[in-house]
Design a protein around this motif. Structure first.
Motif, PDB file in Angstrom:
ATOM      1  N   PRO A  33       0.839  -1.199   0.000  1.00  0.00           N
ATOM      2  CA  PRO A  33       0.000   0.000   0.000  1.00  0.00           C
ATOM      3  C   PRO A  33       0.873   1.247   0.000  1.00  0.00           C
ATOM      4  CG  PRO A  33      -0.696  -1.571   1.688  1.00  0.00           C
ATOM      5  CD  PRO A  33       0.608  -2.052   1.162  1.00  0.00           C
ATOM      6  N   GLY A  34       0.609   2.130  -0.957  1.00  0.00           N
ATOM      7  CA  GLY A  34       1.450   3.321  -1.088  1.00  0.00           C
ATOM      8  C   GLY A  34       1.410   4.215   0.114  1.00  0.00           C
ATOM      9  N   GLY A  35       0.308   4.245   0.838  1.00  0.00           N
ATOM     10  CA  GLY A  35       0.183   5.146   1.973  1.00  0.00           C
ATOM     11  C   GLY A  35       1.051   4.769   3.137  1.00  0.00           C
ATOM     12  N   LEU A  36       1.543   3.530   3.130  1.00  0.00           N
ATOM     13  CA  LEU A  36       2.343   3.080   4.269  1.00  0.00           C
ATOM     14  C   LEU A  36       3.832   3.308   4.055  1.00  0.00           C
ATOM     15  CD1 LEU A  36       0.551  -0.266   5.101  1.00  0.00           C
ATOM     16  CD2 LEU A  36       0.258   1.936   6.223  1.00  0.00           C
ATOM     17  N   LEU A  37       4.235   3.506   2.795  1.00  0.00           N
ATOM     18  CA  LEU A  37       5.658   3.662   2.523  1.00  0.00           C
ATOM     19  C   LEU A  37       6.190   4.952   3.129  1.00  0.00           C
ATOM     20  CD1 LEU A  37       5.876   2.503  -1.185  1.00  0.00           C
ATOM     21  CD2 LEU A  37       6.378   1.219   0.886  1.00  0.00           C
ATOM     22  N   GLY A  38       7.300   4.827   3.783  1.00  0.00           N
ATOM     23  CA  GLY A  38       7.924   6.005   4.367  1.00  0.00           C
ATOM     24  C   GLY A  38       7.236   6.495   5.624  1.00  0.00           C
ATOM     25  N   SER A  39       6.225   5.760   6.080  1.00  0.00           N
ATOM     26  CA  SER A  39       5.495   6.201   7.262  1.00  0.00           C
ATOM     27  C   SER A  39       6.331   5.985   8.507  1.00  0.00           C
ATOM     28  CB  SER A  39       4.183   5.413   7.376  1.00  0.00           C
ATOM     29  OG  SER A  39       3.566   5.681   8.606  1.00  0.00           O
ATOM     30  N   HIS A  40       6.151   6.854   9.484  1.00  0.00           N
ATOM     31  CA  HIS A  40       6.858   6.713  10.753  1.00  0.00           C
ATOM     32  C   HIS A  40       5.959   6.092  11.812  1.00  0.00           C
ATOM     33  CE1 HIS A  40      10.382   8.840   9.329  1.00  0.00           C
ATOM     34  NE2 HIS A  40       9.598   9.819   8.871  1.00  0.00           N
ATOM     35  N   THR A  41       4.810   5.505  11.355  1.00  0.00           N
ATOM     36  CA  THR A  41       3.917   4.836  12.295  1.00  0.00           C
ATOM     37  C   THR A  41       4.494   3.479  12.644  1.00  0.00           C
ATOM     38  OG1 THR A  41       2.644   3.739  10.586  1.00  0.00           O
ATOM     39  CG2 THR A  41       1.971   5.968  11.182  1.00  0.00           C
ATOM     40  N   ASP A  42       3.734   2.699  13.441  1.00  0.00           N
ATOM     41  CA  ASP A  42       4.165   1.376  13.868  1.00  0.00           C
ATOM     42  C   ASP A  42       3.972   0.336  12.778  1.00  0.00           C
ATOM     43  OD1 ASP A  42       3.387  -0.978  16.489  1.00  0.00           O
ATOM     44  OD2 ASP A  42       5.332  -0.217  15.869  1.00  0.00           O
ATOM     45  N   TRP A  43       3.370   0.727  11.651  1.00  0.00           N
ATOM     46  CA  TRP A  43       3.114  -0.230  10.580  1.00  0.00           C
ATOM     47  C   TRP A  43       4.359  -0.461   9.737  1.00  0.00           C
ATOM     48  CZ3 TRP A  43      -1.138  -3.186  10.073  1.00  0.00           C
ATOM     49  CH2 TRP A  43      -2.257  -2.828  10.828  1.00  0.00           C
ATOM     50  N   LEU A  44       4.528  -1.736   9.293  1.00  0.00           N
ATOM     51  CA  LEU A  44       5.666  -2.117   8.463  1.00  0.00           C
ATOM     52  C   LEU A  44       5.165  -2.962   7.295  1.00  0.00           C
ATOM     53  CD1 LEU A  44       8.078  -3.424  11.260  1.00  0.00           C
ATOM     54  CD2 LEU A  44       8.322  -1.262  10.049  1.00  0.00           C
ATOM     55  N   THR A  45       5.889  -2.898   6.200  1.00  0.00           N
ATOM     56  CA  THR A  45       5.631  -3.798   5.076  1.00  0.00           C
ATOM     57  C   THR A  45       6.887  -4.616   4.830  1.00  0.00           C
ATOM     58  OG1 THR A  45       4.056  -2.281   4.074  1.00  0.00           O
ATOM     59  CG2 THR A  45       4.988  -3.982   2.657  1.00  0.00           C
ATOM     60  N   LEU A  46       6.687  -5.929   4.740  1.00  0.00           N
ATOM     61  CA  LEU A  46       7.799  -6.856   4.540  1.00  0.00           C
ATOM     62  C   LEU A  46       7.702  -7.463   3.145  1.00  0.00           C
ATOM     63  CD1 LEU A  46       7.537  -8.821   7.928  1.00  0.00           C
ATOM     64  CD2 LEU A  46       8.784  -6.689   7.486  1.00  0.00           C
ATOM     65  N   ASN A  47       8.819  -7.573   2.488  1.00  0.00           N
ATOM     66  CA  ASN A  47       8.910  -8.271   1.212  1.00  0.00           C
ATOM     67  C   ASN A  47       9.638  -9.590   1.480  1.00  0.00           C
ATOM     68  OD1 ASN A  47       9.566  -9.319  -1.282  1.00  0.00           O
ATOM     69  ND2 ASN A  47      10.258  -7.381  -2.157  1.00  0.00           N
ATOM     70  N   VAL A  48       8.844 -10.670   1.647  1.00  0.00           N
ATOM     71  CA  VAL A  48       9.404 -11.991   1.976  1.00  0.00           C
ATOM     72  C   VAL A  48       9.399 -12.846   0.717  1.00  0.00           C
ATOM     73  CG1 VAL A  48       9.254 -14.018   3.460  1.00  0.00           C
ATOM     74  CG2 VAL A  48       8.511 -11.787   4.329  1.00  0.00           C
ATOM     75  N   GLY A  49      10.565 -13.027   0.132  1.00  0.00           N
ATOM     76  CA  GLY A  49      10.677 -13.835  -1.071  1.00  0.00           C
ATOM     77  C   GLY A  49       9.806 -13.351  -2.206  1.00  0.00           C
ATOM     78  N   GLY A  50       9.577 -12.042  -2.314  1.00  0.00           N
ATOM     79  CA  GLY A  50       8.774 -11.492  -3.395  1.00  0.00           C
ATOM     80  C   GLY A  50       7.309 -11.312  -3.068  1.00  0.00           C
ATOM     81  N   ARG A  51       6.892 -11.683  -1.894  1.00  0.00           N
ATOM     82  CA  ARG A  51       5.491 -11.521  -1.475  1.00  0.00           C
ATOM     83  C   ARG A  51       5.432 -10.532  -0.323  1.00  0.00           C
ATOM     84  NH1 ARG A  51       1.778 -16.528   0.673  1.00  0.00           N
ATOM     85  NH2 ARG A  51       0.058 -15.297   1.533  1.00  0.00           N
ATOM     86  N   TYR A  52       4.450  -9.617  -0.378  1.00  0.00           N
ATOM     87  CA  TYR A  52       4.365  -8.541   0.603  1.00  0.00           C
ATOM     88  C   TYR A  52       3.416  -8.893   1.746  1.00  0.00           C
ATOM     89  CZ  TYR A  52       6.864  -5.605  -2.716  1.00  0.00           C
ATOM     90  OH  TYR A  52       7.820  -5.082  -3.557  1.00  0.00           O
ATOM     91  N   PHE A  53       3.885  -8.564   2.952  1.00  0.00           N
ATOM     92  CA  PHE A  53       3.089  -8.742   4.162  1.00  0.00           C
ATOM     93  C   PHE A  53       3.084  -7.411   4.915  1.00  0.00           C
ATOM     94  CE2 PHE A  53       4.780 -12.894   3.125  1.00  0.00           C
ATOM     95  CZ  PHE A  53       3.745 -13.773   3.395  1.00  0.00           C
ATOM     96  N   THR A  54       1.907  -6.982   5.351  1.00  0.00           N
ATOM     97  CA  THR A  54       1.800  -5.768   6.145  1.00  0.00           C
ATOM     98  C   THR A  54       1.442  -6.133   7.573  1.00  0.00           C
ATOM     99  OG1 THR A  54       1.087  -4.487   4.221  1.00  0.00           O
ATOM    100  CG2 THR A  54       0.614  -3.555   6.385  1.00  0.00           C
ATOM    101  N   THR A  55       2.228  -5.617   8.514  1.00  0.00           N
ATOM    102  CA  THR A  55       2.024  -5.941   9.923  1.00  0.00           C
ATOM    103  C   THR A  55       2.513  -4.763  10.755  1.00  0.00           C
ATOM    104  OG1 THR A  55       2.471  -7.605  11.629  1.00  0.00           O
ATOM    105  CG2 THR A  55       4.282  -7.083  10.118  1.00  0.00           C
ATOM    106  N   THR A  56       2.574  -4.954  12.064  1.00  0.00           N
ATOM    107  CA  THR A  56       3.042  -3.879  12.949  1.00  0.00           C
ATOM    108  C   THR A  56       4.348  -4.296  13.604  1.00  0.00           C
ATOM    109  OG1 THR A  56       1.870  -4.709  14.894  1.00  0.00           O
ATOM    110  CG2 THR A  56       0.665  -3.199  13.444  1.00  0.00           C
ATOM    111  N   ARG A  57       5.096  -3.271  13.997  1.00  0.00           N
ATOM    112  CA  ARG A  57       6.354  -3.540  14.680  1.00  0.00           C
ATOM    113  C   ARG A  57       6.115  -4.301  15.980  1.00  0.00           C
ATOM    114  NH1 ARG A  57      10.859  -0.846  13.479  1.00  0.00           N
ATOM    115  NH2 ARG A  57       9.638   0.867  12.602  1.00  0.00           N
TER     116      ARG A  57
END
Length: 324
Positions: free
Chosen positions: A8-32
């Motif tokens: 999700p573009g809105g999460l990139l560069g965010s300083h919130t607790d949300w993170l996006t992980l690229n695991v083997g080419g697949r994206y997962f969005t979760t929290t720190r």
């Protein structure tokens, strides 16, 4: 988990607790906090405990790069979210276990090991039937070594089969019918032959062929080996060293040069056996019937002959040999 091809573009560069992980080419969005709180000593927790610690491990979209299998990572992430192990059908639990070990999710490792153990079918310890074994024999090339080590043949009818050179080490052959079987040079080391029948009874004189057989430390207690042939014309000696032959019936067997060192033959029937040149050093022959035996050049040093019967021996026992 988020499974779109890009985060999700809105999460990139965010300083919130949300993170996006690229695991083997697949994206997962979760929290720190999801990655850190449940297993604070895990690798994932150390990776994301402090913001920016993995800043140099982001892809061009800003997702944190992790070079692992996404299908095995998904159950791990869900476990960190809600504490339950949920694995979709078709996912190999061993793969998930390997990832859990890699990421150091200790509490999940125990759950997975229990799940894997419960998912495996119970071990089949039922004896192998004659039909199954014959099919196995026919499917094996003649020159291939046939290993039956540790297999369970208990009570099976293996009579008249060609079992030469087969490795039966530590196999369970108790109460088997081995009459007329050819066990020439077979390996029966530490095998259980207790109660087995290797003679054909009173109707026939042809018995099991045991030329050059290896029966070190085997258990043949109470077995019937009447008239069996242990003699190999080529000179290869049958080896029964340390075997348990209590109460065995070996009457009339051909055992020239056989190695029975430190074997237990208590109460055995050895009447009319050919034991010429046999090694009986340290052998327990208590209460054995050795009448009519050929013991010429046999080594009886240190053997226990208490209560043994030696009447009508074909060759007198040399008293220069030390016996107990």
């Amino acid at each position: 988990p988020q499974t779109d091809s890009k985060p999700p573009g809105g999460l990139l560069g965010s300083h919130t607790d949300w993170l996006t992980l690229n695991v083997g080419g697949r994206y997962f969005t979760t929290t720190r906090s999801t990655l850190v709180n449940k297993e604070p000593d895990s690798m994932l927790a150390h990776m994301f405990k402090d913001k920016g610690v993995w800043g140099n491990k982001q892809d061009h979209r800003g997702a944190f790069l992790i070079d692992r299998s996404p299908e095995y990572f998904e159950p791990i992430l869900n476990y960190l979210r809600h504490g339950q192990l949920i694995v979709n059908d078709g996912i190999n639990l061993l793969g998930v276990l390997e990832e859990a070990r890699f990421f150091g999710i200790d509490s999940l490792i125990e759950h997975l090991e229990v799940a894997i153990k419960n998912s495996q079918p119970p071990e089949d310890h039922s004896p192998i039937s004659r039909k199954e074994f014959v099919r196995f024999l026919l499917a094996t090339p003649t020159k291939s070594e046939l290993r039956c080590q540790g297999l369970n043949f208990s009570g099976a009818d293996l009579s008249r089969l060609d079992l030469r050179y087969i490795n039966f080490k530590m196999a369970n052959l108790s109460r088997c019918n081995l009459a007329h079987a050819n066990l020439c040079c077979a390996n029966l080391e530490r095998a259980d032959l207790s109660g087995s029948v290797l003679d054909p009874g009173l109707l026939c004189s042809q018995c099991a062929n045991l030329q050059g057989v290896k029966m070190l430390c085997s258990n043949a207690e109470g077995a019937s080996l009447r008239l069996c042939n242990f003699e190999d014309p080529s000179g290869l000696k049958a080896n029964l060293e340390g075997a348990n032959l209590k109460g065995v019936d070996m009457e009339g067997s051909q055992m020239t040069g056989i190695n029975l060192r430190v074997a237990t033959l208590k109460n055995a029937k050895l009447k009319n056996c050919n034991l010429r040149g046999a090694t009986l050093a340290g052998t327990d022959l208590e209460n054995c019937d050795l009448s009519g035996c050929d013991l010429q050049e046999a080594n009886l040093r240190g053997s226990n002959v208490k209560g043994a019967i030696f009447e009508e021996m074909l060759t007198p026992l040399h008293m220069s040999q030390s016996v107990r």
